[in-house]
Structures are given as structure tokens and as C-alpha cells.
Write a protein that holds these residues in place. Structure first.
Motif, mmCIF file in Angstrom:
data_model
loop_
_atom_site.group_PDB
_atom_site.id
_atom_site.type_symbol
_atom_site.label_atom_id
_atom_site.label_comp_id
_atom_site.label_asym_id
_atom_site.label_seq_id
_atom_site.Cartn_x
_atom_site.Cartn_y
_atom_site.Cartn_z
ATOM 1 N N MET A 103 0.780 -1.476 0.059
ATOM 2 C CA MET A 103 0.069 0.040 0.062
ATOM 3 C C MET A 103 0.913 1.229 0.097
ATOM 4 S SD MET A 103 -2.698 1.450 2.728
ATOM 5 C CE MET A 103 -3.845 -0.176 2.646
ATOM 6 N N THR A 143 0.178 7.006 3.134
ATOM 7 C CA THR A 143 -0.770 7.987 3.055
ATOM 8 C C THR A 143 -0.473 9.280 3.848
ATOM 9 O OG1 THR A 143 -1.559 7.050 5.430
ATOM 10 C CG2 THR A 143 -2.332 5.994 3.593
ATOM 11 N N HIS A 147 -6.388 5.867 7.161
ATOM 12 C CA HIS A 147 -6.919 5.692 5.884
ATOM 13 C C HIS A 147 -8.274 5.967 5.566
ATOM 14 C CE1 HIS A 147 -6.083 4.694 1.577
ATOM 15 N NE2 HIS A 147 -6.946 3.735 1.659
ATOM 16 N N CYS A 148 -8.763 7.206 5.363
ATOM 17 C CA CYS A 148 -10.139 7.385 5.177
ATOM 18 C C CYS A 148 -10.158 8.849 4.556
ATOM 19 C CB CYS A 148 -11.263 7.580 6.511
ATOM 20 S SG CYS A 148 -10.727 8.931 7.464
ATOM 21 N N ASP A 149 -11.313 9.311 3.965
ATOM 22 C CA ASP A 149 -11.421 10.525 3.295
ATOM 23 C C ASP A 149 -11.737 11.681 4.018
ATOM 24 O OD1 ASP A 149 -10.724 8.891 0.846
ATOM 25 O OD2 ASP A 149 -12.936 8.362 0.577
ATOM 26 N N ASP A 196 -6.553 2.879 12.330
ATOM 27 C CA ASP A 196 -5.329 2.160 11.534
ATOM 28 C C ASP A 196 -4.247 2.543 12.606
ATOM 29 O OD1 ASP A 196 -6.012 1.260 8.834
ATOM 30 O OD2 ASP A 196 -6.459 3.030 8.612
ATOM 31 N N ALA A 249 -0.409 2.939 12.416
ATOM 32 C CA ALA A 249 0.591 3.829 11.283
ATOM 33 C C ALA A 249 1.864 3.846 12.022
ATOM 34 C CB ALA A 249 -0.043 5.071 10.964
ATOM 35 N N LEU A 284 0.781 1.997 6.918
ATOM 36 C CA LEU A 284 -0.061 1.291 7.587
ATOM 37 C C LEU A 284 0.088 0.009 7.689
ATOM 38 C CD1 LEU A 284 -3.325 3.251 6.268
ATOM 39 C CD2 LEU A 284 -1.934 4.080 8.121
#
Length: 285
Positions: free
Chosen positions: A1, A4, A9-11, A40, A42, A61
Motif C-alpha cells: 500500500m 498515506t 486511511h479514510c477520506d 489504523d 500507522a 499502515l
């Protein structure tokens, strides 16, 4: 991955991200979004091409199992307000950053003077023990889980052992010890113990709970009388403890002067610390 740009990990906007607990080693953090609930584990990826010029490139992550993510996410989240950790429950959700900030400030007012143990238990912790799939990076969370089992029925030396370790549960053990009414008598007993470790427990009680009294000062004086050098480091620790005692225990001044004289030709640095302590005490006489 790929990396980020925030530890979850979301918008949702980054202003909704809060860390969960504060007991993980290094820069690894378990974080959650206070808007959507995503969480998460991280690890920040940084570089330092020049001294003191740390560049954050993003977050890597961890691949968590569903059980591990659920368990780690059930702990309260925290923000730092005026150098104090302020906690919110795992179920809290907010639609705007202003709502989230207002909740943090309200919690800061409510949690003033409240022990960490009480905060965590009242806000909610995982319902069951950690799952086998929990990664080693979250061992600090497991230590907190075990630390919350400490209570007034726990043997006092187990509490003292936990309280004097360098990990998260030390604060939880300290919370339990703070509820005891016999800390002064306990400190006297510990200072008179033949074991170095137990005398260290006595110093911990003096420094953290301001226990005092004539018998305690007598027991500390006995310790000073027995020390001729600093091979165990105990003299440094005693000096540090005495420097923190308020008001200064001036009745111990002769004992401190005597041990300083004995240490003069044996431990230069211990002698210097003791001389500085003596001068400070004489200045307030």
C-alpha cells in the motif's frame, strides 16, 4: 500500500484524526477518525538529510486483522490540551471540526484532577482480552489492559513494582496506591528494609506522594548513615529525592553533611550533588 498523508486511511479531513491511548514505543501510533470511525495502526516515514530537519513523507499502515483492529479501536482517544492528555470515548463522532474541538475542551474541564485509571474505565475499554492476532507493536495496549486489573486487593509490592516501571501501567499502579491511607507507614518500613529494591520503593513514595513525618525522616537518616559510596547509585537517588522534598527536611542536614564528607574522596559527582543540596538547604534556614 502506498504511503498515506494521515495515520488513518479514510477520506475525512485530517482535523478529525485523534490518537488512541499514548503508550506505544517510538512514533508508531494507533489513530482513529472522529468523523467516520475508521482506525489504523500507522508508522510515520521520515527522513533527516540535515540535522534537525525532519521531513515527513507519509504514513505506512499496518495490516491488522479485523479482531485486532476492533480491540485496539475500543480504547479512548486522546488530545493534548495545555500539556494534559484529554480523552474521548471510542464511540464519539462529530460532523465538524468545531464540534470535535468543543468536546475536547469540555472533556478537559471534566477530567481535571481525575486519575487516568478512572478516566479509562469510565469512558470504556475493550470488553474482552486482546486477540491472538494483535501485533507486537500494540504490546503497550496489552500492558494497559493488564494494568487496569490492579486494584486495592493487589499485593502492595506488586503495585510498587508496577508503579516504578517505565511503561504505561506505572500510572495505573500509582493511581491505586494513591488511594491508600498508610503510605507514610509503608515508606518507613521500606526505607528500613535491607533490600535495595524495597528502599527504592520508599523513595518512589516520598517523591510521588509527598509522604513525610518524623519517623520517616529518621528512617531516611538511617539510610544516609549506612552509605559510604555510590556503587549502587542509591546515594544519587536519595539526593534527588531530598532535593524534591518540600519543605526541605533540615533535620537531616547533619546526616547529609556527614555522608558528603564520606563520599568526598570516593565519588566526585555524588559529593558535588550533596554539596549543592547542603548549600541550598542552608540558604533557606
Amino acid at each position: 500500500m502506498p504511503l498515506t498523508q494521515k495515520p488513518v486511511h479514510c477520506d475525512c479531513p485530517a482535523e478529525f484524526v485523534m490518537s488512541i491511548l499514548d503508550t506505544l514505543p517510538g512514533d508508531v501510533q494507533m489513530a482513529a477518525c472522529m468523523k467516520c470511525g475508521c482506525s489504523d495502526l500507522a508508522d510515520p516515514v521520515v527522513s533527516e538529510d540535515r540535522p534537525h530537519d525532519v521531513q515527513l513523507h507519509g504514513y505506512s499502515l499496518f495490516d491488522l486483522s479485523a479482531e485486532a483492529r476492533e480491540w485496539a479501536s475500543a480504547w479512548p482517544r486522546f488530545a493534548v490540551v495545555n500539556d494534559r492528555w484529554v480523552y474521548l470515548p471510542a464511540h464519539a463522532r462529530f460532523e465538524t471540526g468545531a464540534e470535535c474541538q468543543a468536546a475536547v475542551l469540555a472533556a478537559a474541564a471534566q477530567q481535571t484532577g481525575v486519575m487516568l485509571r478512572e478516566k479509562l474505565l469510565s469512558l470504556g475499554i475493550p470488553a474482552g482480552p486482546p486477540p491472538p492476532s494483535l501485533p507486537g507493536e500494540l504490546a503497550g495496549f496489552v500492558e494497559m489492559w493488564e494494568g487496569l486489573k490492579l486494584n486495592q486487593q493487589t499485593p502492595v509490592e506488586q503495585l510498587l513494582d508496577a508503579a516504578t516501571r517505565f511503561n504505561g501501567p506505572n500510572r495505573l499502579a500509582g493511581d491505586v496506591l494513591s488511594q491508600r491511607s498508610d503510605l507514610g507507614e509503608l515508606a518507613v518500613f521500606l526505607f528500613r528494609a535491607p533490600e535495595l529494591e524495597r528502599r527504592g520503593y520508599g523513595r518512589y513514595l516520598v517523591k510521588n506522594f509527598d509522604v513525610a513525618g518524623p519517623e520517616l525522616l529518621m528512617a531516611i537518616g538511617e539510610c544516609l548513615h549506612q552509605l559510604n559510596d555510590n556503587r549502587t547509585g542509591e546515594l544519587y537517588e536519595l539526593c534527588n529525592m531530598l532535593a524534591h522534598m518540600t519543605p526541605a527536611p533540615l533535620t537531616l542536614l547533619p546526616a547529609v553533611e556527614a555522608v558528603a564528607e564520606r563520599a568526598k574522596d570516593r565519588d566526585y559527582y555524588a559529593h558535588q550533588d550533596l554539596v549543592a543540596l547542603i548549600e541550598r538547604w542552608k540558604a533557606v534556614q
